[in-house]
Design a protein around this motif. Structure first.
Motif, mmCIF file in Angstrom:
data_model
loop_
_atom_site.group_PDB
_atom_site.id
_atom_site.type_symbol
_atom_site.label_atom_id
_atom_site.label_comp_id
_atom_site.label_asym_id
_atom_site.label_seq_id
_atom_site.Cartn_x
_atom_site.Cartn_y
_atom_site.Cartn_z
ATOM 1 N N GLU A 177 0.838 -1.203 0.000
ATOM 2 C CA GLU A 177 0.000 0.000 0.000
ATOM 3 C C GLU A 177 0.873 1.253 0.000
ATOM 4 O O GLU A 177 0.627 2.198 -0.761
ATOM 5 C CB GLU A 177 -0.902 0.005 1.230
ATOM 6 N N TRP A 178 1.888 1.259 0.854
ATOM 7 C CA TRP A 178 2.742 2.440 0.958
ATOM 8 C C TRP A 178 3.507 2.696 -0.335
ATOM 9 O O TRP A 178 3.796 3.842 -0.674
ATOM 10 C CB TRP A 178 3.705 2.279 2.131
ATOM 11 N N ALA A 179 3.839 1.645 -1.058
ATOM 12 C CA ALA A 179 4.564 1.815 -2.318
ATOM 13 C C ALA A 179 3.733 2.553 -3.360
ATOM 14 O O ALA A 179 4.281 3.072 -4.337
ATOM 15 C CB ALA A 179 4.994 0.456 -2.865
ATOM 16 N N GLU A 180 2.433 2.624 -3.151
ATOM 17 C CA GLU A 180 1.548 3.328 -4.076
ATOM 18 C C GLU A 180 1.135 4.702 -3.549
ATOM 19 O O GLU A 180 0.302 5.380 -4.158
ATOM 20 C CB GLU A 180 0.308 2.468 -4.334
ATOM 21 N N TRP A 211 8.141 10.110 0.758
ATOM 22 C CA TRP A 211 8.808 9.473 1.893
ATOM 23 C C TRP A 211 8.128 8.164 2.270
ATOM 24 O O TRP A 211 8.792 7.226 2.718
ATOM 25 C CB TRP A 211 8.873 10.439 3.074
ATOM 26 N N THR A 212 6.813 8.086 2.098
ATOM 27 C CA THR A 212 6.115 6.825 2.381
ATOM 28 C C THR A 212 6.557 5.746 1.408
ATOM 29 O O THR A 212 6.781 4.589 1.800
ATOM 30 C CB THR A 212 4.595 7.041 2.299
ATOM 31 N N ARG A 213 6.722 6.103 0.142
ATOM 32 C CA ARG A 213 7.187 5.129 -0.848
ATOM 33 C C ARG A 213 8.619 4.701 -0.541
ATOM 34 O O ARG A 213 8.969 3.523 -0.678
ATOM 35 C CB ARG A 213 7.108 5.711 -2.267
ATOM 36 N N ARG A 214 9.457 5.645 -0.121
ATOM 37 C CA ARG A 214 10.833 5.278 0.208
ATOM 38 C C ARG A 214 10.866 4.356 1.432
ATOM 39 O O ARG A 214 11.642 3.403 1.475
ATOM 40 C CB ARG A 214 11.700 6.517 0.437
ATOM 41 N N ILE A 215 10.030 4.633 2.424
ATOM 42 C CA ILE A 215 9.949 3.746 3.588
ATOM 43 C C ILE A 215 9.562 2.335 3.140
ATOM 44 O O ILE A 215 10.122 1.349 3.621
ATOM 45 C CB ILE A 215 8.942 4.296 4.621
ATOM 46 N N ALA A 216 8.618 2.232 2.203
ATOM 47 C CA ALA A 216 8.146 0.917 1.756
ATOM 48 C C ALA A 216 9.284 0.073 1.209
ATOM 49 O O ALA A 216 9.386 -1.122 1.529
ATOM 50 C CB ALA A 216 7.062 1.091 0.696
ATOM 51 N N ILE A 217 10.149 0.651 0.395
ATOM 52 C CA ILE A 217 11.226 -0.144 -0.203
ATOM 53 C C ILE A 217 12.406 -0.306 0.746
ATOM 54 O O ILE A 217 12.966 -1.410 0.864
ATOM 55 C CB ILE A 217 11.678 0.441 -1.568
ATOM 56 N N ALA A 244 9.718 -3.449 -5.507
ATOM 57 C CA ALA A 244 10.468 -2.858 -6.612
ATOM 58 C C ALA A 244 9.634 -2.833 -7.891
ATOM 59 O O ALA A 244 9.698 -1.865 -8.664
ATOM 60 C CB ALA A 244 11.770 -3.615 -6.835
ATOM 61 N N ARG A 245 8.857 -3.872 -8.124
ATOM 62 C CA ARG A 245 8.004 -3.895 -9.316
ATOM 63 C C ARG A 245 6.995 -2.750 -9.289
ATOM 64 O O ARG A 245 6.683 -2.158 -10.327
ATOM 65 C CB ARG A 245 7.276 -5.235 -9.419
ATOM 66 N N LYS A 246 6.484 -2.444 -8.101
ATOM 67 C CA LYS A 246 5.527 -1.346 -7.997
ATOM 68 C C LYS A 246 6.188 0.012 -8.254
ATOM 69 O O LYS A 246 5.530 0.962 -8.689
ATOM 70 C CB LYS A 246 4.874 -1.349 -6.609
ATOM 71 N N LEU A 247 7.482 0.100 -7.968
ATOM 72 C CA LEU A 247 8.201 1.378 -8.081
ATOM 73 C C LEU A 247 9.051 1.460 -9.352
ATOM 74 O O LEU A 247 9.804 2.414 -9.521
ATOM 75 C CB LEU A 247 9.100 1.564 -6.850
ATOM 76 N N ILE A 248 8.906 0.496 -10.220
ATOM 77 C CA ILE A 248 9.838 0.313 -11.321
ATOM 78 C C ILE A 248 9.907 1.518 -12.259
ATOM 79 O O ILE A 248 10.936 1.758 -12.894
ATOM 80 C CB ILE A 248 9.488 -0.974 -12.110
ATOM 81 N N GLN A 249 8.841 2.290 -12.345
ATOM 82 C CA GLN A 249 8.845 3.463 -13.210
ATOM 83 C C GLN A 249 8.586 4.745 -12.434
ATOM 84 O O GLN A 249 8.155 5.750 -12.997
ATOM 85 C CB GLN A 249 7.827 3.295 -14.331
ATOM 86 N N ASP A 250 8.895 4.716 -11.131
ATOM 87 C CA ASP A 250 8.726 5.919 -10.309
ATOM 88 C C ASP A 250 9.619 7.035 -10.841
ATOM 89 O O ASP A 250 10.778 6.814 -11.178
ATOM 90 C CB ASP A 250 9.091 5.602 -8.852
ATOM 91 N N ARG A 251 9.092 8.241 -10.896
ATOM 92 C CA ARG A 251 9.834 9.357 -11.486
ATOM 93 C C ARG A 251 10.737 10.082 -10.492
ATOM 94 O O ARG A 251 11.554 10.917 -10.902
ATOM 95 C CB ARG A 251 8.848 10.360 -12.100
ATOM 96 N N GLU A 252 10.587 9.788 -9.231
ATOM 97 C CA GLU A 252 11.382 10.497 -8.214
ATOM 98 C C GLU A 252 12.781 9.892 -8.111
ATOM 99 O O GLU A 252 12.943 8.688 -7.891
ATOM 100 C CB GLU A 252 10.701 10.440 -6.848
ATOM 101 N N ASP A 253 13.775 10.742 -8.224
ATOM 102 C CA ASP A 253 15.164 10.306 -8.146
ATOM 103 C C ASP A 253 15.448 9.554 -6.848
ATOM 104 O O ASP A 253 16.155 8.541 -6.844
ATOM 105 C CB ASP A 253 16.077 11.527 -8.275
ATOM 106 N N LEU A 254 14.900 10.037 -5.730
ATOM 107 C CA LEU A 254 15.168 9.407 -4.438
ATOM 108 C C LEU A 254 14.531 8.022 -4.320
ATOM 109 O O LEU A 254 15.005 7.188 -3.542
ATOM 110 C CB LEU A 254 14.678 10.305 -3.301
ATOM 111 N N ILE A 255 13.483 7.769 -5.075
ATOM 112 C CA ILE A 255 12.887 6.439 -5.103
ATOM 113 C C ILE A 255 13.685 5.536 -6.029
ATOM 114 O O ILE A 255 13.926 4.353 -5.734
ATOM 115 C CB ILE A 255 11.416 6.496 -5.547
#
Length: 250
Positions: A155-158, A163-169, A188-199
């Motif tokens: 859930e947090w990865a979405e 910062w919530t997404r970063r906590i998730a991974i 990682a699959r959920k974040l695979i195309q995240d646009r944020e550099d920090l993610i």
């Protein structure tokens, strides 16, 4: 080195005074630049005292066992290092096996809930705060104490909150250390195309850690996803690869 003086181990205000007494204006200016606090940057508005992490850890030592309500006061502070001190205390409480760092009547669930309370208020709001705490509080709690709640990480990865997404991974670093690798790959699959550099950096970093445990598993993941991964994420994941293998993927 002498232990920092302390009047009362159960008041956040005393720890705040100890930390503020260590303020260094020159170092604070450097940290404001390093953590991108200018308008439009990820750390905009954060306030720094100018204390390095090892020194904060040292100053916090006598306050292990601070009640969770007092830790919440630290986490509400506008000062980065004071929020950091609260997170260090939560880590200590989660990692402790008995009275050392845990007050009587405080459960691991209480510690985890305090962390979530801070997340909901976006008080864990820079990459160092996430990286120093998420594996040890979130990862440890979910993996070791309440695995039925691991879906929270999905859930947090979405989340719309960086910062919530970063906590998730990053929380899955604890899973990796326990040779439980699939959760990291799923997040990682959920974040695979995240646009944020920090993610992208955090996800690539966790994938690299997976590769240290199981190189073949990482290679299989990259074979399936390298064509759609952001370049930054891919470079971080490939950091430990031989030059010729890096070239194949890049």
């Amino acid at each position: 080195m002498d232990e920092p003086a302390m009047e009362n181990p159960f008041l956040a205000s005393h720890l705040e005074q100890v930390l503020k007494a260590e303020a260094d204006a020159k170092q604070a200016a450097h940290l404001r630049r390093f953590f991108k606090t200018a308008s439009g940057q990820y750390g905009h508005g954060d306030v720094f005292l100018g204390i390095r992490v090892p020194r904060v850890r040292f100053l916090v030592r006598p306050y292990h066992g601070l009640p969770l309500d007092e830790i919440k006061e630290l986490l509400l502070s506008p000062c980065h290092e004071i929020r950091l001190s609260g997170l260090i205390l939560l880590v200590k409480a989660m990692e402790s096996r008995g009275g050392n760092g845990m007050r009587a009547g405080t459960s691991k669930r209480d510690v985890f809930d305090t962390y979530r309370w801070a997340m909901d208020r976006e008080r864990i709001n820079n990459w160092d705060l996430v990286d120093l705490s998420a594996p040890h509080v979130v990862g440890r709690y979910l993996h070791d104490h309440e695995p039925s709640s691991i879906p929270l990480l999905h859930e947090w990865a979405e989340s719309s909150v960086l910062w919530t997404r970063r906590i998730a991974i990053v929380a899955t670093f604890h899973f990796i250390r326990r040779n439980h690798l699939e959760t990291t790959l799923a997040i990682a699959r959920k974040l695979i195309q995240d646009r944020e550099d920090l993610i992208q950096k955090a996800t690539g970093w966790m994938l690299r850690e997976v590769g240290k445990k199981d190189a073949a598993l990482l290679e299989a993941f990259l074979e399936s996803h390298c064509r759609i991964m952001p370049r930054t994420m891919l470079r971080y994941a490939l950091e430990k690869f031989p030059a010729e293998r890096k070239a194949v993927y890049l």
